[in-house]
Write an enzyme that holds these catalytic residues in place. Structure first.
Site, PDB file in Angstrom:
ATOM      1  N   ARG A 181      23.532   7.846  19.829  1.00  0.00           N
ATOM      2  CA  ARG A 181      23.528   8.330  18.428  1.00  0.00           C
ATOM      3  C   ARG A 181      23.679   7.194  17.419  1.00  0.00           C
ATOM      4  NH1 ARG A 181      26.747  12.572  20.712  1.00  0.00           N
ATOM      5  NH2 ARG A 181      25.337  14.288  21.200  1.00  0.00           N
ATOM      6  N   LYS A 229      13.635   1.622   7.690  1.00  0.00           N
ATOM      7  CA  LYS A 229      12.792   2.717   8.199  1.00  0.00           C
ATOM      8  C   LYS A 229      12.434   2.411   9.649  1.00  0.00           C
ATOM      9  CE  LYS A 229      10.380   4.547   4.157  1.00  0.00           C
ATOM     10  NZ  LYS A 229       9.067   4.681   3.510  1.00  0.00           N
ATOM     11  N   GLU A 275       0.268  -6.219   2.299  1.00  0.00           N
ATOM     12  CA  GLU A 275       1.546  -5.614   1.865  1.00  0.00           C
ATOM     13  C   GLU A 275       2.185  -6.432   0.735  1.00  0.00           C
ATOM     14  OE1 GLU A 275       2.648  -2.658   2.528  1.00  0.00           O
ATOM     15  OE2 GLU A 275       2.210  -2.090   4.592  1.00  0.00           O
ATOM     16  N   LYS A 305      11.261  -6.118  -2.512  1.00  0.00           N
ATOM     17  CA  LYS A 305      11.503  -4.919  -1.715  1.00  0.00           C
ATOM     18  C   LYS A 305      12.986  -4.539  -1.739  1.00  0.00           C
ATOM     19  CE  LYS A 305      10.812  -2.203   2.157  1.00  0.00           C
ATOM     20  NZ  LYS A 305      10.122  -1.898   3.368  1.00  0.00           N
ATOM     21  N   GLU A 323      14.320   7.173  -0.026  1.00  0.00           N
ATOM     22  CA  GLU A 323      13.050   7.616  -0.607  1.00  0.00           C
ATOM     23  C   GLU A 323      13.150   9.073  -1.103  1.00  0.00           C
ATOM     24  OE1 GLU A 323       9.524   6.161   1.546  1.00  0.00           O
ATOM     25  OE2 GLU A 323       8.623   8.081   1.057  1.00  0.00           O
ATOM     26  N   ARG A 370      11.537   4.275  -4.296  1.00  0.00           N
ATOM     27  CA  ARG A 370      10.959   3.798  -3.038  1.00  0.00           C
ATOM     28  C   ARG A 370       9.576   4.399  -2.784  1.00  0.00           C
ATOM     29  NH1 ARG A 370      14.165   2.369   2.570  1.00  0.00           N
ATOM     30  NH2 ARG A 370      12.352   1.475   3.630  1.00  0.00           N
ATOM     31  N   HIS A 417      -0.841   3.948   0.968  1.00  0.00           N
ATOM     32  CA  HIS A 417      -0.510   4.462   2.300  1.00  0.00           C
ATOM     33  C   HIS A 417      -1.025   5.877   2.543  1.00  0.00           C
ATOM     34  CE1 HIS A 417       1.762   0.816   2.468  1.00  0.00           C
ATOM     35  NE2 HIS A 417       2.214   1.077   3.679  1.00  0.00           N
ATOM     36  N   HIS A 436      -2.661   5.709   5.947  1.00  0.00           N
ATOM     37  CA  HIS A 436      -2.167   6.426   7.126  1.00  0.00           C
ATOM     38  C   HIS A 436      -3.228   7.385   7.670  1.00  0.00           C
ATOM     39  CE1 HIS A 436       2.461   5.916   6.406  1.00  0.00           C
ATOM     40  NE2 HIS A 436       1.852   4.791   6.722  1.00  0.00           N
ATOM     41  N   HIS A 484      -2.483  -2.038  10.655  1.00  0.00           N
ATOM     42  CA  HIS A 484      -1.867  -1.244   9.582  1.00  0.00           C
ATOM     43  C   HIS A 484      -2.184  -1.837   8.204  1.00  0.00           C
ATOM     44  CE1 HIS A 484       0.967   1.118   7.328  1.00  0.00           C
ATOM     45  NE2 HIS A 484       1.671   0.045   7.002  1.00  0.00           N
TER      46      HIS A 484
END
Ligand code: GLY
Length: 367
Positions: A123, A145, A187, A229, A239, A245, A252, A256, A269
């Protein structure tokens, strides 16, 4: 009936980011200092592991940490849930306990996968991110993330789990293949376009040196990007709906969808994000008041870096349906991050399917 309201204090996370050439040789001391671990699982991909795995292991062991290297195949297709199971089993076999750590040595794929393994193992155990690709150094390595991709969409299963430390060694960019360098620059351009006009102007001045891989220019891009960033994620770590954010998702939505439609093959990517920014730039001009000159500045940077200009001929229907499953889709539909001007993104907003369809077709999607 009992109705209890349990208010849990948000666990405060601290992430130490250290940027410096040769930092990889001080990974052990950095990991001890940031995590307090005694035992470390070092996760990498086969390519980066071959180049830097021994150096990283030596440094960890010199600092008195018991460490073993686990590798996955290189490429986006390693960011899959199936990869987690053998990784968890190995963490068990290595005896990684609550106070121990995972160290991710690699690009965005390794960071996302190993970070998610750290978020879920027992966890949650501490982790250190050692981003080795330009894309991971400027963007995905900072901000916590972590995720894996599913057939239905990218990054759909994941967690926010801040790395205790991020160790950025720009010297490792010397071995980065040129295609990956270009993808990372996408990016950097995104950060400039969406949140930092000064960064964008600096990239305009330095773009030829960046595209040629000049070490001092790349190192400066890394530091400037991380600062940009960090400002954004500190203001909006999770976010939130409409939070700052969300701006980092510029490019994206289509990016994506392209990656998902291609089954995570063929495009990196950053390349998919570059195409996504071209679509979002066109929509920004049509729907958000971005000037023609502003859109041209974006397009020119992408061109000089050598990023793809046209979408692969993916049926537009498939792209639209991939967007529908994206996690950023709101209750009412797909929301786009647009840029009314260079350096400023607007709150994500709904754009009619008809307008999106025509922008995708214009960018090269198949009818
Ligand atoms: N790469 C986008 C973000 O970290 O929010």
């Amino acid at each position: 009936m009992a109705d209890l309201l349990l208010r849990f204090p948000q666990p405060a996370a601290v992430s130490r980011v250290r940027i410096g050439r040769g930092g990889l040789d001080r990974l052990g001391e950095f990991t001890r200092r940031t995590t307090g671990a005694r035992r470390v699982a070092l996760v990498s991909d086969a390519r980066v592991g071959r180049l830097y795995g021994d150096r990283a292991l030596r440094s960890l062991r010199r600092a008195g940490l018991a460490a073993a290297l686990l590798t996955v195949p290189p490429g986006e297709r390693s960011k899959r849930p199936e990869r987690l199971v053998p990784l968890w089993e190995l963490l068990g076999a290595l005896g990684i306990r609550r106070g121990d750590a995972v160290v991710a040595l690699g690009g965005g794929v390794v960071g996302d996968l190993a970070g998610f393994a750290a978020a879920t193992w027992l966890r949650g155990v501490p982790w250190v991110c050692v981003p080795t690709s330009l894309l991971a150094q400027v963007d995905s390595g900072v901000g916590g993330k972590t995720a894996v991709d599913l057939a239905t969409g990218k990054n759909l299963a994941g967690a926010f789990h801040q790395p205790a430390g991020v160790l950025v060694d720009p010297a490792v960019l010397a071995t980065l293949p040129v295609r990956h360098r270009r993808a990372g620059l996408a990016e950097v351009i995104k950060l400039g376009m969406a949140v930092d006009a000064r960064l964008f102007r600096w990239v305009e001045r330095a773009v030829r040196r960046l595209a040629a891989g000049e070490p001092a220019a790349l190192a400066e891009a890394v530091t400037r990007s991380i600062r940009a960033k960090a400002r954004v994620v500190l203001a909006d770590e999770r976010e939130r709906e409409g939070g700052s954010r969300t701006a980092l998702n510029f490019g994206h939505t289509a990016g994506h969808a392209i990656e998902t439609s291609l089954g995570y093959r063929g495009l990196l990517h950053g390349e998919a994000v570059a195409l996504g920014m071209r679509v979002a730039g066109a929509l920004s001009e049509r729907q958000a008041g971005l000037s023609g000159a502003g859109r041209l500045r974006l397009e020119s940077l992408l061109d000089v870096v050598g990023l793809p200009r046209r979408l692969p001929p993916i049926p537009v229907r498939r792209l639209l349906s991939a967007m529908e499953s994206d996690k950023k889709r709101g209750l009412k539909g797909v929301r786009w991050v647009l840029t009314p001007r260079v350096g400023h993104a607007s709150v994500p907003r709904l754009i009619s399917g008809r307008i999106v369809r025509s922008a995708l077709l214009e960018a090269g999607a198949a009818d």
